[in-house]
Design an enzyme around this catalytic site. Structure first.
Site, PDB file in Angstrom:
ATOM      1  N   LYS A  19      -7.841  25.708   8.189  1.00 10.37           N
ATOM      2  CA  LYS A  19      -7.847  25.333   6.779  1.00 10.37           C
ATOM      3  C   LYS A  19      -7.505  23.865   6.586  1.00 10.37           C
ATOM      4  O   LYS A  19      -6.460  23.395   7.062  1.00 10.37           O
ATOM      5  CB  LYS A  19      -6.832  26.213   6.039  1.00 10.37           C
ATOM      6  CG  LYS A  19      -6.795  26.002   4.531  1.00 10.37           C
ATOM      7  CD  LYS A  19      -8.047  26.517   3.855  1.00 10.37           C
ATOM      8  CE  LYS A  19      -8.102  26.125   2.400  1.00 10.37           C
ATOM      9  NZ  LYS A  19      -7.502  27.107   1.517  1.00 10.37           N
ATOM     10  N   ARG A  79       1.740  35.179   1.514  1.00 13.55           N
ATOM     11  CA  ARG A  79       3.128  34.700   1.625  1.00 13.55           C
ATOM     12  C   ARG A  79       3.797  35.372   2.834  1.00 13.55           C
ATOM     13  O   ARG A  79       3.137  35.783   3.767  1.00 13.55           O
ATOM     14  CB  ARG A  79       3.915  34.954   0.328  1.00 13.55           C
ATOM     15  CG  ARG A  79       3.192  34.538  -0.955  1.00 13.55           C
ATOM     16  CD  ARG A  79       2.751  33.090  -0.976  1.00 13.55           C
ATOM     17  NE  ARG A  79       2.289  32.688  -2.302  1.00 13.55           N
ATOM     18  CZ  ARG A  79       1.443  31.704  -2.533  1.00 13.55           C
ATOM     19  NH1 ARG A  79       0.937  30.988  -1.522  1.00 13.55           N
ATOM     20  NH2 ARG A  79       1.081  31.391  -3.758  1.00 13.55           N
ATOM     21  N   HIS A 132      -3.718  34.660  -0.261  1.00  7.30           N
ATOM     22  CA  HIS A 132      -2.355  34.217   0.051  1.00  7.30           C
ATOM     23  C   HIS A 132      -1.454  35.441   0.092  1.00  7.30           C
ATOM     24  O   HIS A 132      -1.262  36.116  -0.921  1.00  7.30           O
ATOM     25  CB  HIS A 132      -1.858  33.225  -1.005  1.00  7.30           C
ATOM     26  CG  HIS A 132      -2.721  32.012  -1.070  1.00  7.30           C
ATOM     27  ND1 HIS A 132      -2.510  30.915  -0.255  1.00  7.30           N
ATOM     28  CD2 HIS A 132      -3.821  31.725  -1.799  1.00  7.30           C
ATOM     29  CE1 HIS A 132      -3.459  30.013  -0.499  1.00  7.30           C
ATOM     30  NE2 HIS A 132      -4.264  30.483  -1.432  1.00  7.30           N
ATOM     31  N   ALA A 149       0.891  26.395  -9.354  1.00  2.95           N
ATOM     32  CA  ALA A 149      -0.528  26.735  -9.488  1.00  2.95           C
ATOM     33  C   ALA A 149      -0.818  28.009  -8.720  1.00  2.95           C
ATOM     34  O   ALA A 149      -0.453  28.128  -7.548  1.00  2.95           O
ATOM     35  CB  ALA A 149      -1.377  25.596  -8.935  1.00  2.95           C
ATOM     36  N   HIS A 209     -10.081  23.271   1.073  1.00  3.49           N
ATOM     37  CA  HIS A 209      -9.667  23.111  -0.323  1.00  3.49           C
ATOM     38  C   HIS A 209     -10.245  21.771  -0.740  1.00  3.49           C
ATOM     39  O   HIS A 209      -9.691  20.721  -0.413  1.00  3.49           O
ATOM     40  CB  HIS A 209      -8.152  23.147  -0.488  1.00  3.49           C
ATOM     41  CG  HIS A 209      -7.737  22.977  -1.926  1.00  3.49           C
ATOM     42  ND1 HIS A 209      -7.187  23.988  -2.668  1.00  3.49           N
ATOM     43  CD2 HIS A 209      -7.851  21.925  -2.762  1.00  3.49           C
ATOM     44  CE1 HIS A 209      -6.976  23.558  -3.909  1.00  3.49           C
ATOM     45  NE2 HIS A 209      -7.364  22.294  -3.990  1.00  3.49           N
ATOM     46  N   ASP A 252      -8.494  34.388  -3.736  1.00  2.00           N
ATOM     47  CA  ASP A 252      -7.464  33.356  -3.897  1.00  2.00           C
ATOM     48  C   ASP A 252      -6.266  33.913  -4.668  1.00  2.00           C
ATOM     49  O   ASP A 252      -5.603  33.180  -5.403  1.00  2.00           O
ATOM     50  CB  ASP A 252      -8.019  32.097  -4.576  1.00  2.00           C
ATOM     51  CG  ASP A 252      -7.080  30.904  -4.436  1.00  2.00           C
ATOM     52  OD1 ASP A 252      -6.208  30.919  -3.539  1.00  2.00           O
ATOM     53  OD2 ASP A 252      -7.208  29.965  -5.242  1.00  2.00           O
ATOM     54  N   HIS A 301     -10.412  34.957   1.147  1.00  2.82           N
ATOM     55  CA  HIS A 301      -9.443  33.887   0.801  1.00  2.82           C
ATOM     56  C   HIS A 301      -8.254  34.539   0.105  1.00  2.82           C
ATOM     57  O   HIS A 301      -8.341  34.918  -1.062  1.00  2.82           O
ATOM     58  CB  HIS A 301     -10.090  32.842  -0.116  1.00  2.82           C
ATOM     59  CG  HIS A 301      -9.185  31.691  -0.450  1.00  2.82           C
ATOM     60  ND1 HIS A 301      -9.592  30.378  -0.366  1.00  2.82           N
ATOM     61  CD2 HIS A 301      -7.890  31.637  -0.853  1.00  2.82           C
ATOM     62  CE1 HIS A 301      -8.596  29.578  -0.717  1.00  2.82           C
ATOM     63  NE2 HIS A 301      -7.537  30.325  -1.025  1.00  2.82           N
ATOM     64  N   HIS A 334     -13.054  28.567  -2.856  1.00  2.00           N
ATOM     65  CA  HIS A 334     -12.874  28.715  -4.309  1.00  2.00           C
ATOM     66  C   HIS A 334     -13.614  27.665  -5.122  1.00  2.00           C
ATOM     67  O   HIS A 334     -12.999  26.864  -5.825  1.00  2.00           O
ATOM     68  CB  HIS A 334     -11.395  28.776  -4.702  1.00  2.00           C
ATOM     69  CG  HIS A 334     -10.468  27.744  -4.115  1.00  2.00           C
ATOM     70  ND1 HIS A 334     -10.794  26.418  -3.976  1.00  2.00           N
ATOM     71  CD2 HIS A 334      -9.204  27.851  -3.642  1.00  2.00           C
ATOM     72  CE1 HIS A 334      -9.786  25.772  -3.445  1.00  2.00           C
ATOM     73  NE2 HIS A 334      -8.797  26.614  -3.225  1.00  2.00           N
TER      74      HIS A 334
HETATM   75  N1  NCD Z   1      -5.012  28.475  -5.799  1.00  2.00           N
HETATM   76  C1  NCD Z   1      -3.820  28.090  -6.201  1.00  2.00           C
HETATM   77  O1  NCD Z   1      -3.678  27.689  -7.368  1.00  2.00           O
HETATM   78  N2  NCD Z   1      -2.730  28.144  -5.390  1.00  2.00           N
HETATM   79  C2  NCD Z   1      -2.715  28.492  -3.998  1.00  2.00           C
HETATM   80  C3  NCD Z   1      -3.166  27.380  -3.116  1.00  2.00           C
HETATM   81  C4  NCD Z   1      -4.663  27.118  -3.132  1.00  2.00           C
HETATM   82  O2  NCD Z   1      -5.465  27.993  -2.836  1.00  2.00           O
HETATM   83  O3  NCD Z   1      -5.066  25.991  -3.443  1.00  2.00           O
HETATM   84  C5  NCD Z   1      -1.278  28.915  -3.620  1.00  2.00           C
HETATM   85  O4  NCD Z   1      -0.987  29.014  -2.430  1.00  2.00           O
HETATM   86  O5  NCD Z   1      -0.480  29.181  -4.519  1.00  2.00           O
HETATM   87 ZN    ZN Z   2      -5.936  29.635  -2.043  1.00  2.04          ZN
HETATM   88 ZN    ZN Z   3      -6.932  26.001  -2.432  1.00  4.79          ZN
END
Ligand code: NCD
Ligand code: ZN
Ligand code: ZN
Length: 344
Positions: free
Chosen positions: A100, A18, A16, A264, A137, A248, A14, A175
């Site tokens: 997702k 970008r 991100h 977040a 999620h 995450d 998991h 998560h």
């Molecule tokens: N985990 C997070 O707080 N943020 C994640 C999105 C997600 O996984 O929910 C994001 O893309 O910034």
């Molecule tokens: Zn995430």
């Molecule tokens: Zn998430």
């Protein structure tokens, strides 16, 4: 005392990454540690079609530092309009490994997410038939549900009915942050698994308020009480193959975290395996790290386990106060503090 461990190269189930310059800034941290990663599709615009996933994958490969071997495992972003045909295309592409589900409004870039799971039955039926996992999620978004209860309520309202309707669907509860989620996954069929972040193993919700507001400890699902953290630790050291590593790691520019309405997400890829080593050592279960980090995720996704190894040494190192990030900076977890394990 153990001060050195060698394990099979881990994968991050998991992540991100970008896009564009931000991706260039963060990708080397992950590629240095992990063999593969499940790459989240919550870009702007979201990755809703296989052709977009293919193009995104190529941009990731093109951004890899020379000589670095890393395999991005792509995902599609489920919407109310995702068709069964798109699911078939995704599966046939061989590069899409999951779809997702973001409840609309639940988290960062989820505004195109699912408004009602009932709108997705055709796509879900196709995924069940093809063995393409659904990654969830799992938080309700109702304003009248307390933020700390959103995961628990999602289980009752959405997860249980979903699994009852699609019993052969492979589901990753992403998560997980609560005792209820850990118990739900442990008791579910072998089609249901969960990822767990290092930050939810290491911190409880007090970390958001330690001496003042700590925006860099704000993520979704939000950190929970200590009893929940302990339940997550228990799950990962149980050795159950239903629980595997998903950082995450979610980079946001410093100025968007330190703001009146802060984003977040925590950035953890700079220590993506080291932080887990800390958590497992604290629980007296370093011997359980390899299964969690390197085996169970690959097994669940039906992919071969990595063969290369990595070595971690017990050696304190200082995390910088910030890392480079386009037009701004990136504040990593443990900024200006130290981490007990180091990648050799
Ligand atoms: N985990 C997070 O707080 N943020 C994640 C999105 C997600 O996984 O929910 C994001 O893309 O910034
Ligand atoms: Zn995430
Ligand atoms: Zn998430």
């Amino acid at each position: 005392m153990t001060n050195k461990i060698t394990i099979t190269r881990p994968d991050d189930w998991h992540l991100h990454l970008r896009d564009g310059a931000a991706m260039h800034a963060v990708l080397p941290d992950t590629a240095r540690r992990f063999g593969r990663a499940i790459v989240m599709p919550n870009l702007r615009p979201p990755v809703t079609a296989t052709a977009q996933a293919q193009a995104y994958r190529q941009r990731i490969l093109d951004a890899l530092p020379a000589g670095v071997k890393f395999e991005p495992l792509m995902t599609l972003y489920l919407t109310d309009k995702t068709t069964a045909d798109e699911i078939r295309l995704a599966k046939a592409s061989g590069i899409v490994h999951g779809v997702k589900l973001y409840p609309a409004g639940a988290t960062t870039n989820s505004d195109s997410g699912v408004t009602n799971i009932g709108h997705c039955v055709e796509a879900l039926a196709a995924m069940e038939e093809l063995g393409l996992p659904l990654l969830v999620h799992a938080e309700v978004t109702d304003a009248d549900i307390d933020v700390f209860d959103r995961e628990r309520v999602f289980i009752e309202r959405n997860m249980i009915p979903l699994i009852a309707r699609f019993p052969s669907l492979r589901v990753v509860f992403e998560h997980i942050t609560t005792l209820e989620a850990a118990e739900f996954v442990a008791g579910a069929s072998s089609n249901v698994a969960a990822t767990i972040t290092a930050h939810h193993l290491l911190m409880n919700r007090n970390a958001m308020f330690a001496g003042g507001m700590r925006p860099h400890h704000y993520c979704l699902p939000v950190l929970k009480r200590e009893e929940h953290r302990l339940a997550l630790v228990k799950a990962v050291i149980s050795g159950s193959p239903k629980f595997f590593l998903g950082t995450d790691s979610a980079p946001h520019a410093k100025s968007t975290k330190e703001a009146s309405c802060g984003c977040a997400g925590m950035y953890t890829a700079h220590a993506g395996i080291e932080l887990y080593a800390e958590a497992f050592e604290a629980a007296g279960a370093l011997d359980k790290l390899e299964g969690f980090a390197s085996f169970y995720g690959a097994d669940f996704y039906g992919l071969p386990r990595n063969v290369e190894k990595i070595t971690l040494v017990k050696e304190n190192w200082q995390v910088p106060d910030s890392l480079p990030f386009p037009d701004d900076a990136l504040v990593p977890l443990r900024a200006s503090a130290s981490i007990e394990w180091k990648l050799e």
